[in-house]
Design an enzyme around this catalytic site. Sequence first.
Site, short mmCIF file in Angstrom:
data_model
loop_
_atom_site.label_atom_id
_atom_site.label_comp_id
_atom_site.label_asym_id
_atom_site.label_seq_id
_atom_site.Cartn_x
_atom_site.Cartn_y
_atom_site.Cartn_z
CD1 TRP A 1 -13.05 -5.14 -8.85
CD2 TRP A 1 -12.51 -4.03 -10.73
NE1 TRP A 1 -12.51 -5.76 -9.52
CE2 TRP A 1 -12.12 -5.50 -10.83
CE3 TRP A 1 -12.20 -3.19 -12.19
CZ2 TRP A 1 -11.58 -6.84 -11.92
CZ3 TRP A 1 -11.74 -4.19 -13.61
CH2 TRP A 1 -11.12 -5.83 -13.16
CG LEU B 1 9.26 -17.41 -3.92
CD1 LEU B 1 9.49 -16.57 -2.79
CD2 LEU B 1 9.54 -14.95 -4.32
CD GLU C 1 2.92 -13.41 15.62
OE1 GLU C 1 2.45 -11.98 16.09
OE2 GLU C 1 2.67 -14.20 16.78
NE ARG D 1 -7.84 0.58 5.25
CZ ARG D 1 -7.61 1.94 5.41
NH1 ARG D 1 -8.07 2.54 6.61
NH2 ARG D 1 -7.43 2.60 4.23
CG LEU D 2 -6.55 -8.16 8.38
CD1 LEU D 2 -7.54 -9.41 8.29
CD2 LEU D 2 -4.80 -8.50 7.42
CG ASP E 1 -2.01 1.21 0.99
OD1 ASP E 1 -2.35 1.98 0.06
OD2 ASP E 1 -2.47 0.61 2.46
N GLY E 2 0.72 2.43 -0.35
CA GLY E 2 1.13 4.24 -0.50
C GLY E 2 1.47 3.69 -2.04
CG HIS F 1 -0.21 1.97 -9.14
ND1 HIS F 1 -0.58 1.71 -7.71
CD2 HIS F 1 -1.58 2.92 -8.76
CE1 HIS F 1 -1.59 2.34 -7.38
NE2 HIS F 1 -2.22 3.68 -8.59
CB SER G 1 -8.82 -5.22 -3.50
OG SER G 1 -9.84 -4.29 -3.53
CD GLU H 1 -13.84 -5.30 -1.00
OE1 GLU H 1 -12.11 -5.20 -1.66
OE2 GLU H 1 -14.93 -5.57 -0.66
NE ARG I 1 -1.47 6.50 1.11
CZ ARG I 1 -1.37 5.90 2.41
NH1 ARG I 1 -1.07 5.97 3.61
NH2 ARG I 1 -2.06 4.02 2.23
C1 IPE Z 1 -5.63 -2.98 -0.70
O1 IPE Z 1 -5.06 -1.16 -0.39
C2 IPE Z 1 -5.43 -3.47 -2.01
C3 IPE Z 1 -4.45 -3.72 -2.36
C4 IPE Z 1 -2.59 -3.37 -1.60
C5 IPE Z 1 -4.51 -3.66 -3.84
P1 IPE Z 1 -6.10 -0.15 -0.40
O2 IPE Z 1 -5.32 0.74 -0.52
O3 IPE Z 1 -6.99 -1.23 -1.96
O4 IPE Z 1 -6.89 -0.81 0.79
P2 IPE Z 1 -7.92 0.96 1.12
O5 IPE Z 1 -8.94 1.39 0.17
O6 IPE Z 1 -7.33 2.13 1.95
O7 IPE Z 1 -8.45 -0.15 2.68
C1 IPE Z 2 -1.94 0.15 -3.00
O1 IPE Z 2 -1.02 1.76 -3.05
C2 IPE Z 2 -1.74 -0.41 -5.06
C3 IPE Z 2 -3.38 -0.85 -4.70
C4 IPE Z 2 -3.47 -0.41 -4.52
C5 IPE Z 2 -3.64 -0.81 -6.23
P1 IPE Z 2 -2.43 2.54 -3.19
O2 IPE Z 2 -3.05 2.76 -4.95
O3 IPE Z 2 -3.59 2.09 -2.57
O4 IPE Z 2 -1.44 4.23 -2.73
P2 IPE Z 2 -2.54 4.70 -1.66
O5 IPE Z 2 -3.15 4.07 -0.58
O6 IPE Z 2 -3.34 5.95 -1.79
O7 IPE Z 2 -0.79 5.72 -1.12
MG MG Z 3 -4.36 2.41 -0.69
#
Ligand code: IPE
Ligand code: IPE
Ligand code: MG
Length: 238
Positions: free
Chosen positions: A66, A128, A205, A192-193, A17-18, A34, A62, A64, A21
């Site tokens: 979409w 792997l 963990e 969060r998950l 994630d991130g 990305h 995920s 979500e 940002r």
């Molecule tokens: C979770 O990250 C999904 C992936 C890393 C592919 P998101 O950035 O989509 O999750 P939320 O929306 O912050 O919960």
């Molecule tokens: C994670 O990065 C990658 C995917 C969810 C595909 P984000 O796109 O969620 O980046 P942030 O959370 O908005 O920084």
């Molecule tokens: Mg994100």
Amino acid sequence: MSMENYEIPRHVAIIMDGNGRWAKKRMMPRTYGHAQGSKTVEKICEDAYRMGIEYLTVYAFSTENWQRPKEEVDTLMNLLRDYMKDCIKTSKKNNMRVRIIGDITKLDTDLRESIKKLEEASSKNTGLKFQVALNYGGRDEILRAAKKFAEDYAAGVLPEFGAVGEADFENYLDTAGIPSPELLIRTSGEVRLSNYLLWQLAYAEFYFTDVLWPDFDKKELQKAIEYYNKRDRRFGGV
Ligand code: IPE
Ligand code: IPE
Ligand code: MG
């Protein structure tokens, strides 16, 4: 940092994630984040394997996701297209077996074909074991598994209802045959998950770091493993 005296988890799951940002901090479009994030994945696969990790499962898209703007979804799908194609070469080079988890029936035909090719081409590799969660949601996975399970039950190919155990049900999950992760890593500071591996993470963990995914590297992975080694892994008992 030497990993010599550390216990290495057999299976590590990552919520990458991130990316958005990371790009924003550089005044760049999210899609640049990305692209950078996808390079990080490749490096981490190599580092993980060198450290002795057997299974690595990453969250790429995920169920979500979409809901994001069409332009971003399109870019992500195109990156995944490129990734699947490149990965046929990389998996051969580093002997990695790749499997996609998630509902791929919702993806474009050409992407599905690339996935099939990659899975077949890498299926005999002994390095792997790398899982990519794509159009993946833990609830969706459990529901799809329950539906298939019900079908097979009606067809009489399962044991008596009373004798059905967790292992019988696990066979219907996308991760059938893969041991549960001992360690979950989530980057970018979110705690969060987000619907990831709900069944499989029951006893993992959890390690959260503020580092944004494109900046995640071998050192950060080592920190996560160091943290894992400080945990007291008791399973329900005393
Ligand atoms: C979770 O990250 C999904 C992936 C890393 C592919 P998101 O950035 O989509 O999750 P939320 O929306 O912050 O919960
Ligand atoms: C994670 O990065 C990658 C995917 C969810 C595909 P984000 O796109 O969620 O980046 P942030 O959370 O908005 O920084
Ligand atoms: Mg994100």
